[in-house]
Design a protein around this motif. Structure first.
Motif, short mmCIF file in Angstrom:
data_model
loop_
_atom_site.label_atom_id
_atom_site.label_comp_id
_atom_site.label_asym_id
_atom_site.label_seq_id
_atom_site.Cartn_x
_atom_site.Cartn_y
_atom_site.Cartn_z
N ILE A 193 0.83 -1.21 0.00
CA ILE A 193 0.00 0.00 0.00
C ILE A 193 0.86 1.25 0.00
CG2 ILE A 193 -1.65 1.34 1.35
CD1 ILE A 193 -2.81 -1.34 2.34
N SER A 194 1.91 1.25 0.85
CA SER A 194 2.78 2.43 0.92
C SER A 194 3.53 2.63 -0.40
CB SER A 194 3.76 2.30 2.07
OG SER A 194 4.61 1.17 1.89
N MET A 195 3.92 1.53 -1.03
CA MET A 195 4.59 1.64 -2.32
C MET A 195 3.63 2.18 -3.38
SD MET A 195 7.33 1.46 -4.02
CE MET A 195 8.44 0.58 -2.94
N SER A 196 2.38 1.76 -3.29
CA SER A 196 1.38 2.29 -4.21
C SER A 196 1.19 3.79 -4.00
CB SER A 196 0.06 1.56 -4.00
OG SER A 196 -0.95 2.10 -4.83
N ASP A 197 1.17 4.21 -2.71
CA ASP A 197 1.07 5.64 -2.41
C ASP A 197 2.28 6.39 -2.96
OD1 ASP A 197 -1.29 5.21 -1.17
OD2 ASP A 197 -0.49 5.26 0.88
N LEU A 198 3.45 5.78 -2.85
CA LEU A 198 4.65 6.42 -3.38
C LEU A 198 4.56 6.58 -4.89
CD1 LEU A 198 7.55 7.49 -3.03
CD2 LEU A 198 8.34 5.15 -3.36
N LYS A 199 4.07 5.53 -5.56
CA LYS A 199 3.93 5.62 -7.01
C LYS A 199 2.95 6.73 -7.40
CE LYS A 199 5.05 0.76 -7.86
NZ LYS A 199 4.54 -0.56 -8.30
N ASP A 200 1.86 6.83 -6.62
CA ASP A 200 0.90 7.91 -6.87
C ASP A 200 1.57 9.27 -6.65
OD1 ASP A 200 -1.00 6.03 -7.42
OD2 ASP A 200 -1.93 6.11 -5.43
N ASP A 258 2.60 17.98 -1.05
CA ASP A 258 2.48 17.12 0.13
C ASP A 258 3.47 15.97 -0.01
OD1 ASP A 258 1.76 15.71 2.31
OD2 ASP A 258 -0.09 14.91 1.46
N PHE A 259 4.51 16.01 0.84
CA PHE A 259 5.55 14.99 0.79
C PHE A 259 5.28 13.82 1.74
CE2 PHE A 259 7.74 18.56 -1.06
CZ PHE A 259 8.58 17.99 -2.00
N SER A 260 4.13 13.83 2.41
CA SER A 260 3.88 12.79 3.41
C SER A 260 3.96 11.38 2.85
CB SER A 260 2.51 13.03 4.06
OG SER A 260 1.48 13.04 3.10
N PRO A 261 3.52 11.12 1.59
CA PRO A 261 3.67 9.74 1.10
C PRO A 261 5.11 9.26 1.09
CG PRO A 261 2.15 10.95 -0.29
CD PRO A 261 2.76 11.95 0.63
N VAL A 262 6.04 10.16 0.78
CA VAL A 262 7.45 9.77 0.78
C VAL A 262 7.92 9.47 2.20
CG1 VAL A 262 9.79 10.47 0.16
CG2 VAL A 262 7.87 11.17 -1.25
N TYR A 263 7.54 10.38 3.13
CA TYR A 263 7.96 10.16 4.51
C TYR A 263 7.39 8.85 5.04
CZ TYR A 263 8.80 15.21 4.13
OH TYR A 263 9.21 16.44 3.72
N ARG A 264 6.09 8.63 4.81
CA ARG A 264 5.46 7.41 5.31
C ARG A 264 6.14 6.17 4.74
NH1 ARG A 264 0.49 10.16 4.38
NH2 ARG A 264 0.23 8.97 2.44
N CYS A 265 6.32 6.18 3.45
CA CYS A 265 6.91 5.01 2.80
C CYS A 265 8.33 4.78 3.31
CB CYS A 265 6.90 5.20 1.29
SG CYS A 265 7.10 3.67 0.36
N LEU A 266 9.07 5.86 3.47
CA LEU A 266 10.44 5.73 3.98
C LEU A 266 10.44 5.17 5.40
CD1 LEU A 266 13.47 6.21 3.75
CD2 LEU A 266 13.08 8.56 4.54
N HIS A 267 9.55 5.71 6.26
CA HIS A 267 9.48 5.21 7.63
C HIS A 267 9.06 3.75 7.67
CE1 HIS A 267 8.88 9.58 9.18
NE2 HIS A 267 10.15 9.30 8.94
N ILE A 268 8.09 3.42 6.83
CA ILE A 268 7.59 2.05 6.80
C ILE A 268 8.70 1.08 6.41
CG2 ILE A 268 6.08 0.48 5.53
CD1 ILE A 268 4.02 2.82 5.52
N TYR A 269 9.40 1.40 5.35
CA TYR A 269 10.47 0.50 4.91
C TYR A 269 11.62 0.48 5.91
CZ TYR A 269 8.68 -0.89 0.36
OH TYR A 269 7.95 -1.47 -0.64
N SER A 270 11.82 1.59 6.60
CA SER A 270 12.87 1.61 7.62
C SER A 270 12.50 0.71 8.78
CB SER A 270 13.09 3.05 8.11
OG SER A 270 13.53 3.88 7.06
#
Length: 780
Positions: A193-200, A258-270
Motif C-alpha cells: 500500500i505504501s509503495m502504491s502511495d509512493l507511485k501515486d 504534500d511529501f507525506s507519502p514519501v515520509y510514510r513510505c520511507l518510515h515504513i520501509y525503515s
C-alpha cells in the motif's frame, strides 16, 4: 531289566511328587495323568510313595507344632486379654458409623464449599489470563483501526509491540498464534500500500513539477529584479550574498507539495528493515522521471512558452530533490543529486544549443536568454552549480548577435532603398535641430547659411546612425544580468558593433553600390554619406562608453572598426564611379558613325563626341562635392579611357581602310577632347597633366597629318623624340589601312602630281616600320 525299570519308576515318581508340591493345583491333573499313563501298577507304587511322603510331612508338621505350641498358648492368652478392648472397639466403630450417618449433610456441604472454591480459583485464573489477553486484543483492535485509517507507520509500531511484548505473554493460545501468523501478511500489505502511495506521489509530482518550477522561478525573478535594480553585482561574493538572500524569499517545496507519502513510505520501509530497497527504487524512478523531464518537445524553439514550460519542469524536479535531500536524511545524497544535475546539465545544454540554433527571431532569443538567467539563478539558490549555463549564454549571445545582424541587414537595406540620395533640405531651425539631434553634424559654414539650406548628407545617414544606436541597445539587453563587469559588457558591445559595421553595414553598402539603378549622382552621394558616417564613429564610441559607464581611459578597450568599413565602401563607390563613367563613355562611342572613306572632314567635331564631352562636363560639376582626389582621379580615368577607346577605334581589325579625310575628322574630335582636358573640368590638376591622357593619339595623328616620317624614323628610340609615344606597330597598322585606300581610291593621287616619288616613300616607310616591329619582337 526289571530292576532297571523299577529304578526309573522310582525316579519319575520322585519328580512327580516334587512337581505336585511346587506347582499350582490347577496343573496337578496333567501330572497325575502321567502316573496312570506309565507302566502297569505304577500308580500303586506312586500311591505308596505318596503315602510315605504324606507321613513324612505329618511328622514334620507335628514336630513344628510341638516346637510352637507354647507360643500359641501365649498368643491365645494375649488374645483373651484384648477381648474386652475389642468389645470397646466395636462400640467405637458403632459410634463412628453413627457419626458418619450424622455427618453426611456436613460432608455434602463441604464438597459444595470445595467445589465453589475450585470455581473461584478457576475464575481468578480466568480473570488473570483475560487480563493478559485483553491488552493483546485491544492492541490488535488498535492495529485494525490504524490500518483502516491508513496510519501505516503507527500500525507498524503497534505490530512491533504486539510481536515483541504482548503476544509472547499469551503465546500458548490459539488465537494468538493465528494473530502472530497474520502479522507478516499485514506488513507485506502495508509495504504494498505504501509503495502504491509512493507511485501515486511520483506520478503527481511529475504532473506538478511545472507549477513548482513556475512558482520558484517567479519568486527568484522578482527578487533578482530588486537586487539588480539597487546594485550591480559582479564579484563571486556578491553573487553568493544574492543567492543567500534569494533563498530566504523562495517558497519551500512543502508549501507547494504534500511529501507525506514519501515520509510514510520511507518510515515504513525503515521499520521493516528494508530501507535500502526503498532508496534504490526511489532513486531509480526519479532518474527515469529526470530523463522524461529533460526530453524537450520538437517544437519547443518556436515559442517562448515552450522554453518556459521546459525550464519550469526541470526546476520543479530539482526543487523536489533538494527538499528530499534535506528532509529525509539519506533517502537521496548530495552525490546522487550532483550526479542527476550533471547529467541534466549536459542534456539541457545540448538541447538549448540545438533548439536555439533554429531561432531567427532576436526577440525570442532575448526572451530565451532571460529565461536561462532566471533558470540558472533559481537553481543556484538551491545549491546547484550553473557556471556552464552562463558559458552557454555566451554561445547563445553570439547567435543572438547573428539574428540581430540579419534583422539590421533588412533595416539597412530598406533605408538605402528609400533614400533619394540627395542632400537633406532644412527649411527652418526646428528641422535643422531635428536632424542634428539624430546625427552629430557640425559645420560652421553651413550653420552660417540662411534657411532654407541643405545638409551635405542624404536622409539615410541619420537613419543609419540611429539604427546603429538601436542595435547597440538591443545588444546590451542580452549582456545584462550575465554577472559580468561593466568593462566586459563594454567590450562585448564594441565587438558586436564592429560586426554590425564591418560585416552587415559594409555588405549592404557594397551591394548598394553594385545595384544597376545606382548612377553616378547616387554614387557621389554615397561617398559623401560614408564620409560623414566615418566621422560619426567616435560619437558611437562615446555612446557605448556612456551606456556601460566605463571610463574612456580603460585599458584594452576594443575600438570600433567603422573607419575601415566606410573607407572600403567609399573606395568601392569610387571604383564604381570610374567603371560607370567608362561604361557611359563606351555608350557614347558606340554612337560614333565615321565615314572612314570620306575625302575631307566636315570641319567640325562629331556630334556624338560633343554630347560625350557635355556629359562629362556636367558630371564633373556634380563631383565638386567629392574629395578633390576622387574627382581628379575620376576625370583622369575618364580621359584615359576615352583616349584608349578612340585609339582602339582607329586600330580596330574590322576597319580595313581609312582615308586622310577620316583622319582629319578624327583629328578634329581629338582636338575637342584636348580642349576639354585643358578647360580644367575638375580643379587641382597641375599644368597639362590631364591633356597628357591624349598624348598617344595626338602624336600619332600629328605624324599622319604632317606626314613627318623622316623625323619619326630618324628620332625613333631617342628620349627627346617628337613622336616618342608612337609605337611602330601602331603606326604600321594605321599606315597599312591608308595604303590600301590609296591604291583603290587614288587617295594619294595629289602626291603623284606633286611628287611621284611619294608612293615609293610609303613603300619604304612601311618596310622600315616592319623592320622596327620585327626588331621589337626579337628584342622585347
Amino acid at each position: 531289566m526289571a530292576e532297571s525299570e523299577t529304578l526309573e519308576s522310582v525316579t519319575e515318581h520322585e519328580r512327580i511328587l516334587q512337581e505336585i508340591e511346587s506347582t499350582d493345583t490347577a496343573c496337578v491333573g496333567p501330572t497325575l495323568r502321567s502316573v496312570y499313563d506309565d507302566q502297569p501298577n505304577a500308580h500303586k507304587r506312586f500311591m505308596e510313595k505318596l503315602d510315605a511322603r504324606i507321613r513324612n510331612h505329618d511328622r514334620e508338621i507335628e514336630k513344628m507344632c510341638n516346637f510352637h505350641h507354647q507360643g500359641f498358648v501365649d498368643a491365645i492368652t494375649e488374645l483373651l486379654k484384648v477381648r474386652a478392648d475389642a468389645e470397646k472397639l466395636m462400640v467405637i466403630t458403632d459410634t463412628n458409623r453413627r457419626l458418619q450417618e450424622a455427618g453426611k449433610e456436613v460432608t455434602a456441604q463441604m464438597e459444595e464449599v470445595i467445589r465453589c472454591r475450585v470455581q473461584q480459583r478457576n475464575m481468578v485464573t480466568t480473570v488473570e489470563k483475560l487480563q493478559l489477553c485483553i491488552p493483546v486484543l485491544e492492541m490488535y483492535s488498535k492495529l485494525k483501526e490504524q490500518l483502516d485509517s491508513k496510519r501505516y507507520y503507527a500500525a507498524l509500531k503497534t505490530m512491533e509491540q504486539l510481536q515483541n511484548i504482548y503476544i509472547p505473554r499469551v503465546s500458548q493460545y490459539r488465537f494468538c498464534q493465528i494473530m502472530a501468523e497474520n502479522l507478516p501478511k499485514l506488513r507485506e500489505e502495508i509495504k504494498e500500500i505504501s509503495m502504491s502511495d509512493l507511485k501515486d506521489f511520483l506520478e503527481s509530482i511529475r504532473k506538478h513539477s511545472d507549477k513548482i518550477g513556475q512558482t520558484a522561478m517567479k519568486q527568484v525573478r522578482s527578487q533578482t529584479f530588486i537586487i539588480h535594480h539597487h546594485e550591480n553585482l559582479h564579484s563571486v561574493h556578491d553573487r553568493l550574498l544574492q543567492a543567500i538572500f534569494l533563498s530566504k524569499m523562495v517558497l519551500t517545496a512543502p508549501d507547494l507539495v504534500d511529501f507525506s507519502p514519501v515520509y510514510r513510505c520511507l518510515h515504513i520501509y525503515s521499520v521493516l528493515g528494508d530501507r535500502e530497497t526503498f532508496e534504490n527504487y526511489y532513486r531509480k524512478q526519479r532518474k527515469k522521471q529526470a530523463r522524461l523531464v529533460l526530453q524537450p518537445q520538437s517544437s519547443m524553439h518556436e515559442t517562448v512558452e515552450g522554453y518556459r514550460k521546459y525550464f519550469n519542469q526541470i526546476v520543479g524536479f530539482f526543487v523536489v530533490e533538494d527538499h528530499i535531500l534535506h528532509a529525509t536524511q539519506g533517502l537521496v545524497t548530495r552525490a546522487f543529486t550532483d550526479e542527476l544535475w550533471n547529467m541534466a546539465l549536459s542534456k539541457i545544454i545540448a538541447v538549448l544549443r540545438t533548439h536555439s540554433s533554429y531561432c531567427n527571431d532576436p526577440d525570442l532569443v532575448l526572451e530565451l536568454k532571460n529565461l536561462i538567467v532566471i533558470f540558472a539563478d533559481t537553481l543556484q539558490v538551491y545549491g546547484f552549480p550553473v557556471n556552464r549555463l552562463f558559458d552557454l549564454l555566451f554561445e547563445i549571445r553570439d547567435q543572438y548577435n547573428e539574428t540581430l545582424l540579419k534583422k539590421w541587414a533588412l533595416v539597412f537595406r530598406d533605408i538605402f532603398e528609400q533614400d533619394n540620395y540627395s542632400p537633406i533640405p532644412v527649411e527652418s531651425e526646428e528641422e535643422y535641430k531635428s536632424v542634428i539631434s539624430r546625427f552629430p553634424f557640425h559645420d560652421a559654414e553651413i550653420e552660417k547659411q540662411p534657411f532654407p539650406k541643405k545638409l551635405p548628407m542624404s536622409q539615410s545617414v541619420p537613419q543609419i546612425y540611429t539604427q546603429v544606436k538601436e542595435f547597440i541597445y538591443a545588444s546590451l539587453k542580452f549582456s545584462e544580468s550575465l554577472h559580468r563587469s561593466s568593462t566586459e559588457i563594454d567590450d562585448m558591445l564594441r565587438k558586436s558593433t564592429n560586426l554590425l559595421l564591418t560585416r552587415t553595414l559594409s555588405s549592404c553598402l557594397q551591394n548598394l553600390i553594385k545595384k544597376p539603378h545606382i548612377g553616378l549622382t547616387e554614387l557621389v552621394q554615397i561617398i559623401i554619406n560614408t564620409t560623414h558616417l566615418e566621422q560619426a564613429c567616435r560619437y558611437l564610441e562615446d555612446f557605448i562608453t556612456n551606456i556601460t559607464n566605463v571610463s574612456p581611459e580603460t585599458i584594452h578597450t576594443t575600438r570600433l572598426y567603422g573607419l575601415s568599413t566606410f573607407k572600403d565602401a567609399r573606395h568601392a563607390a569610387e571604383g564604381e564611379i570610374y567603371t560607370k563613367l567608362n561604361q557611359k563613355i563606351d555608350e557614347f562611342i558606340q554612337l560614333a558613325d565615321y565615314e572612314w572613306s570620306m575625302s575631307e572632314s566636315d570641319g567640325r567635331a562629331s556630334g556624338y563626341l560633343m554630347d560625350l564631352i557635355n556629359f562629362l562636363r556636367s558630371t564633373f560639376q556634380v563631383f565638386t562635392h567629392l574629395p578633390g582626389k576622387v574627382a581628379q582621379t575620376a576625370c583622369m580615368s575618364a580621359c584615359k579611357h576615352l583616349s584608349t577607346s578612340l585609339m582602339q577605334m582607329l586600330l580596330d581589325n574590322e576597319l580595313k581602310q581609312i582615308s586622310m579625310g577620316a583622319i582629319q575628322q578624327f583629328n578634329l574630335d581629338v582636338i575637342q577632347c584636348e580642349l576639354f582636358a585643358s578647360s580644367e573640368p575638375v580643379p587641382g590638376f597641375q599644368g597639362d597633366t590631364l591633356q597628357l591622357a591624349f598624348i598617344d593619339l595626338r602624336q600619332l595623328l600629328d605624324l599622319f597629318m604632317v606626314w613627318d616620317w623622316s623625323t619619326y624614323l630618324a628620332d625613333y628610340g631617342q628620349p627627346n623624340s617628337k613622336y616618342l609615344r608612337v609605337n611602330p606597330s601602331t603606326a604600321l597598322a594605321l599606315l597599312e589601312k591608308m595604303k590600301d585606300t590609296s591604291k583603290k581610291n587614288n587617295i594619294f593621287s595629289q602626291f603623284r602630281k606633286n611628287d611621284r616619288d611619294k608612293q615609293k616613300l610609303i613603300e619604304t616607310v612601311v618596310k622600315q616600320l616592319r623592320s622596327l616591329v620585327n626588331g621589337m619582337s626579337q628584342h622585347p
